[in-house]
Motif scaffolding. Structure first.
Motif, PDB file in Angstrom:
ATOM      1  N   LEU A   1       3.301  15.758   6.762  1.00 46.35           N
ATOM      2  CA  LEU A   1       2.901  14.362   6.955  1.00 46.35           C
ATOM      3  C   LEU A   1       3.934  13.401   6.378  1.00 46.35           C
ATOM      4  O   LEU A   1       4.143  12.314   6.919  1.00 46.35           O
ATOM      5  CB  LEU A   1       1.527  14.122   6.314  1.00 46.35           C
ATOM      6  CG  LEU A   1       0.352  14.814   7.005  1.00 46.35           C
ATOM      7  CD1 LEU A   1      -0.928  14.646   6.188  1.00 46.35           C
ATOM      8  CD2 LEU A   1       0.157  14.274   8.411  1.00 46.35           C
ATOM      9  N   VAL A   2       4.569  13.801   5.283  1.00 44.86           N
ATOM     10  CA  VAL A   2       5.657  12.987   4.745  1.00 44.86           C
ATOM     11  C   VAL A   2       6.828  12.977   5.727  1.00 44.86           C
ATOM     12  O   VAL A   2       7.442  11.936   5.982  1.00 44.86           O
ATOM     13  CB  VAL A   2       6.107  13.524   3.370  1.00 44.86           C
ATOM     14  CG1 VAL A   2       7.418  12.872   2.935  1.00 44.86           C
ATOM     15  CG2 VAL A   2       5.024  13.260   2.325  1.00 44.86           C
ATOM     16  N   ARG A   3       7.134  14.126   6.288  1.00 45.02           N
ATOM     17  CA  ARG A   3       8.224  14.223   7.262  1.00 45.02           C
ATOM     18  C   ARG A   3       7.976  13.306   8.453  1.00 45.02           C
ATOM     19  O   ARG A   3       8.899  12.655   8.968  1.00 45.02           O
ATOM     20  CB  ARG A   3       8.361  15.667   7.742  1.00 45.02           C
ATOM     21  CG  ARG A   3       9.433  15.883   8.801  1.00 45.02           C
ATOM     22  CD  ARG A   3       9.438  17.325   9.284  1.00 45.02           C
ATOM     23  NE  ARG A   3       8.205  17.699   9.943  1.00 45.02           N
ATOM     24  CZ  ARG A   3       7.940  17.453  11.230  1.00 45.02           C
ATOM     25  NH1 ARG A   3       8.828  16.827  11.987  1.00 45.02           N
ATOM     26  NH2 ARG A   3       6.792  17.854  11.758  1.00 45.02           N
TER      27      ARG A   3
ATOM     28  N   ARG B   1       0.845  -1.194   0.000  1.00 45.31           N
ATOM     29  CA  ARG B   1       0.000   0.000   0.000  1.00 45.31           C
ATOM     30  C   ARG B   1       0.880   1.242   0.000  1.00 45.31           C
ATOM     31  O   ARG B   1       1.937   1.262   0.627  1.00 45.31           O
ATOM     32  CB  ARG B   1      -0.904   0.007   1.225  1.00 45.31           C
ATOM     33  CG  ARG B   1      -1.770   1.238   1.376  1.00 45.31           C
ATOM     34  CD  ARG B   1      -2.516   1.237   2.692  1.00 45.31           C
ATOM     35  NE  ARG B   1      -3.374   0.063   2.819  1.00 45.31           N
ATOM     36  CZ  ARG B   1      -3.981  -0.278   3.945  1.00 45.31           C
ATOM     37  NH1 ARG B   1      -3.793   0.424   5.046  1.00 45.31           N
ATOM     38  NH2 ARG B   1      -4.753  -1.355   3.976  1.00 45.31           N
ATOM     39  N   ALA B   2       0.437   2.264  -0.702  1.00 53.00           N
ATOM     40  CA  ALA B   2       1.148   3.542  -0.730  1.00 53.00           C
ATOM     41  C   ALA B   2       0.171   4.664  -0.433  1.00 53.00           C
ATOM     42  O   ALA B   2      -0.843   4.817  -1.116  1.00 53.00           O
ATOM     43  CB  ALA B   2       1.815   3.761  -2.086  1.00 53.00           C
ATOM     44  N   GLN B   3       0.466   5.427   0.620  1.00 52.68           N
ATOM     45  CA  GLN B   3      -0.321   6.606   0.977  1.00 52.68           C
ATOM     46  C   GLN B   3       0.338   7.813   0.325  1.00 52.68           C
ATOM     47  O   GLN B   3       1.481   8.162   0.655  1.00 52.68           O
ATOM     48  CB  GLN B   3      -0.356   6.772   2.488  1.00 52.68           C
ATOM     49  CG  GLN B   3      -1.035   5.640   3.235  1.00 52.68           C
ATOM     50  CD  GLN B   3      -2.516   5.858   3.353  1.00 52.68           C
ATOM     51  OE1 GLN B   3      -3.304   4.969   3.084  1.00 52.68           O
ATOM     52  NE2 GLN B   3      -2.926   7.047   3.752  1.00 52.68           N
ATOM     53  N   ILE B   4      -0.372   8.470  -0.585  1.00 49.54           N
ATOM     54  CA  ILE B   4       0.216   9.526  -1.408  1.00 49.54           C
ATOM     55  C   ILE B   4      -0.495  10.848  -1.138  1.00 49.54           C
ATOM     56  O   ILE B   4      -1.722  10.940  -1.257  1.00 49.54           O
ATOM     57  CB  ILE B   4       0.107   9.166  -2.902  1.00 49.54           C
ATOM     58  CG1 ILE B   4       0.781   7.817  -3.180  1.00 49.54           C
ATOM     59  CG2 ILE B   4       0.727  10.259  -3.767  1.00 49.54           C
ATOM     60  CD1 ILE B   4       0.478   7.255  -4.546  1.00 49.54           C
ATOM     61  N   GLY B   5       0.271  11.855  -0.784  1.00 45.02           N
ATOM     62  CA  GLY B   5      -0.286  13.184  -0.551  1.00 45.02           C
ATOM     63  C   GLY B   5      -0.418  13.955  -1.855  1.00 45.02           C
ATOM     64  O   GLY B   5       0.551  14.108  -2.595  1.00 45.02           O
TER      65      GLY B   5
ATOM     66  N   CYS C   1       4.640   9.355   0.529  1.00 47.42           N
ATOM     67  CA  CYS C   1       5.201  10.298  -0.437  1.00 47.42           C
ATOM     68  C   CYS C   1       4.133  11.333  -0.746  1.00 47.42           C
ATOM     69  O   CYS C   1       2.999  11.238  -0.260  1.00 47.42           O
ATOM     70  CB  CYS C   1       5.633   9.569  -1.720  1.00 47.42           C
ATOM     71  SG  CYS C   1       4.290   8.688  -2.546  1.00 47.42           S
ATOM     72  N   GLY C   2       4.486  12.321  -1.556  1.00 45.49           N
ATOM     73  CA  GLY C   2       3.493  13.324  -1.919  1.00 45.49           C
ATOM     74  C   GLY C   2       4.101  14.388  -2.817  1.00 45.49           C
ATOM     75  O   GLY C   2       5.293  14.363  -3.140  1.00 45.49           O
TER      76      GLY C   2
ATOM     77  N   TYR D   1       9.452  12.334  -0.269  1.00 39.73           N
ATOM     78  CA  TYR D   1       9.260  11.071   0.441  1.00 39.73           C
ATOM     79  C   TYR D   1      10.262  10.995   1.589  1.00 39.73           C
ATOM     80  O   TYR D   1      11.332  11.633   1.548  1.00 39.73           O
ATOM     81  CB  TYR D   1       9.422   9.873  -0.502  1.00 39.73           C
ATOM     82  CG  TYR D   1      10.724   9.876  -1.275  1.00 39.73           C
ATOM     83  CD1 TYR D   1      11.858   9.232  -0.782  1.00 39.73           C
ATOM     84  CD2 TYR D   1      10.829  10.533  -2.500  1.00 39.73           C
ATOM     85  CE1 TYR D   1      13.046   9.232  -1.486  1.00 39.73           C
ATOM     86  CE2 TYR D   1      12.024  10.545  -3.203  1.00 39.73           C
ATOM     87  CZ  TYR D   1      13.123   9.886  -2.704  1.00 39.73           C
ATOM     88  OH  TYR D   1      14.312   9.899  -3.400  1.00 39.73           O
ATOM     89  N   PRO D   2       9.955  10.240   2.644  1.00 36.88           N
ATOM     90  CA  PRO D   2      10.876  10.149   3.781  1.00 36.88           C
ATOM     91  C   PRO D   2      12.203   9.512   3.369  1.00 36.88           C
ATOM     92  O   PRO D   2      12.220   8.532   2.617  1.00 36.88           O
ATOM     93  CB  PRO D   2      10.123   9.247   4.770  1.00 36.88           C
ATOM     94  CG  PRO D   2       8.692   9.335   4.363  1.00 36.88           C
ATOM     95  CD  PRO D   2       8.700   9.506   2.876  1.00 36.88           C
ATOM     96  N   SER D   3      13.277  10.050   3.873  1.00 39.47           N
ATOM     97  CA  SER D   3      14.602   9.515   3.538  1.00 39.47           C
ATOM     98  C   SER D   3      14.733   8.055   3.958  1.00 39.47           C
ATOM     99  O   SER D   3      15.428   7.271   3.306  1.00 39.47           O
ATOM    100  CB  SER D   3      15.683  10.347   4.221  1.00 39.47           C
ATOM    101  OG  SER D   3      15.610  11.695   3.816  1.00 39.47           O
ATOM    102  N   GLU D   4      14.069   7.687   5.037  1.00 38.52           N
ATOM    103  CA  GLU D   4      14.165   6.322   5.532  1.00 38.52           C
ATOM    104  C   GLU D   4      13.505   5.310   4.603  1.00 38.52           C
ATOM    105  O   GLU D   4      13.732   4.108   4.736  1.00 38.52           O
ATOM    106  CB  GLU D   4      13.539   6.214   6.923  1.00 38.52           C
ATOM    107  CG  GLU D   4      14.300   6.973   7.994  1.00 38.52           C
ATOM    108  CD  GLU D   4      13.694   6.800   9.365  1.00 38.52           C
ATOM    109  OE1 GLU D   4      12.878   5.864   9.536  1.00 38.52           O
ATOM    110  OE2 GLU D   4      14.022   7.589  10.268  1.00 38.52           O
ATOM    111  N   ARG D   5      12.673   5.789   3.676  1.00 39.46           N
ATOM    112  CA  ARG D   5      11.994   4.869   2.767  1.00 39.46           C
ATOM    113  C   ARG D   5      12.827   4.542   1.530  1.00 39.46           C
ATOM    114  O   ARG D   5      12.406   3.732   0.693  1.00 39.46           O
ATOM    115  CB  ARG D   5      10.660   5.482   2.318  1.00 39.46           C
ATOM    116  CG  ARG D   5       9.678   5.706   3.463  1.00 39.46           C
ATOM    117  CD  ARG D   5       8.966   4.399   3.815  1.00 39.46           C
ATOM    118  NE  ARG D   5       8.324   4.482   5.107  1.00 39.46           N
ATOM    119  CZ  ARG D   5       7.107   4.986   5.321  1.00 39.46           C
ATOM    120  NH1 ARG D   5       6.420   5.469   4.305  1.00 39.46           N
ATOM    121  NH2 ARG D   5       6.594   5.008   6.538  1.00 39.46           N
ATOM    122  N   VAL D   6      13.973   5.179   1.401  1.00 37.32           N
ATOM    123  CA  VAL D   6      14.826   4.940   0.237  1.00 37.32           C
ATOM    124  C   VAL D   6      15.178   3.460   0.145  1.00 37.32           C
ATOM    125  O   VAL D   6      15.584   2.843   1.128  1.00 37.32           O
ATOM    126  CB  VAL D   6      16.112   5.793   0.322  1.00 37.32           C
ATOM    127  CG1 VAL D   6      17.123   5.341  -0.726  1.00 37.32           C
ATOM    128  CG2 VAL D   6      15.793   7.260   0.126  1.00 37.32           C
TER     129      VAL D   6
END
Length: 303
Positions: free
Chosen positions: A135-137, A92-96, A143-144, A269-274
């Motif tokens: 919210l991305v932070r 699932r991807a939550q996209i702003g 992402c968004g 997108y959050p850096s941790e999601r890389v």
């Protein structure tokens, strides 16, 4: 009625012989006979006529055979599709989402993702640009899209485009004073922007550059509403040029030619999601939609 029983019925009908059908089904003849009997009991009528040379369909059997074949065909199609999905990306991807879907090219992007990754669930959440970035932070969004400068070190960004901005005033106001002079522009009432919108920071930046401090008579966070307020004579505003030009062509607002700003449209997108597969897939499909270099975008998603 079970699929394997329907398969026995169709196979016997096609072969016309219990023994041959049993060989194809890799079953014993008594097992096939038991399955045919079970089907006949469930439908409440005989489906075959037995003879020394084999079996033939009754009238009822002839009527039911095409339907049974269709059911088996659908089952095979389902199984083949499931096998094709095996190993594919899921999640699932939550996209702003902010601004307008046309501007963000949401349609082509989501369509490409849905076609290539049918198991990927996409959830689009609309919000003001500042809210999306926040919210991305906090990793409440995966992402968004964000308009402006990214101030956070724990948020990565891909630059998509530079959006031109312009100063708009109600029609006829340009004749009230020499609005090419910042001092005169600063005396006008302005339609302000919500602090949660990145356009608020850009407007404040413009005011600092022009050394003006106008009075805000209204505040909103939606481009269409802002332009309607300008057209109604409420005040001046800094707006996206793509939204202002259609109204200027209709004579509903006036674009002042001496003031120009721009804002960078980012995919954040959050850096941790890389390196996460879902994020990598989102970035991979984003590249062709925006005409970006795929290798550069792929490296951004891989870290």
């Amino acid at each position: 009625m079970e699929i394997y029983q329907l398969r026995a019925f169709v196979t016997v009908a096609q072969q016309g012989h219990l023994t041959q059908a049993a060989e194809l089904l890799h079953l014993s003849q008594p097992a096939v006979t038991a399955q045919i009997k079970a089907v006949e009991e469930e439908v409440g009528m005989p489906l075959f006529e037995r003879s020394a040379g084999g079996v033939t369909l009754t009238r009822a059997g002839q009527e039911l055979l095409p339907r049974a074949q269709a059911i088996l065909g659908a089952a095979r199609e389902l199984l083949n599709h499931a096998r094709g999905l095996k190993g594919q990306l899921s999640g699932r991807a939550q996209i702003g989402v902010t601004l307008t879907p046309e501007l963000l090219r949401i349609g082509p992007w989501v369509a490409a993702l849905s076609e290539r990754y049918p198991l990927l669930e996409l959830r689009l959440q609309h919000g003001v640009t500042g809210d999306v970035l926040n919210l991305v932070r906090k990793k409440e969004l995966d992402c968004g899209f964000y308009l402006g400068k990214n101030p956070y070190v724990n948020v990565n960004a891909v630059s998509l485009a530079e959006l031109p901005l312009c100063v708009v005033v109600p029609p006829g106001w340009e004749a009230r004073a020499d609005l090419g002079q910042p001092k005169e522009l600063g005396r006008l009432p302005w339609v302000g922007v919500s602090q949660f919108s990145s356009l608020s920071k850009i407007t404040a930046e413009l005011w600092r550059e022009l050394n003006i401090s106008p009075k805000k008579v209204a505040e909103c966070d939606h481009l269409s509403t802002m332009l309607e307020l300008v057209a109604a004579g409420v005040g001046a505003a800094l707006a996206r040029r793509d939204g202002a030009e259609p109204l200027a062509a209709q004579g509903r607002v006036t674009i002042l030619p001496d003031y120009h700003k721009s804002a960078e449209l980012l995919f954040v997108y959050p850096s941790e999601r890389v390196g996460e597969p879902v994020l990598s897939a989102l970035l991979a499909e984003l590249a062709p939609v925006w005409g970006l270099d795929p290798d550069t975008v792929a490296r951004a998603g891989a870290g």
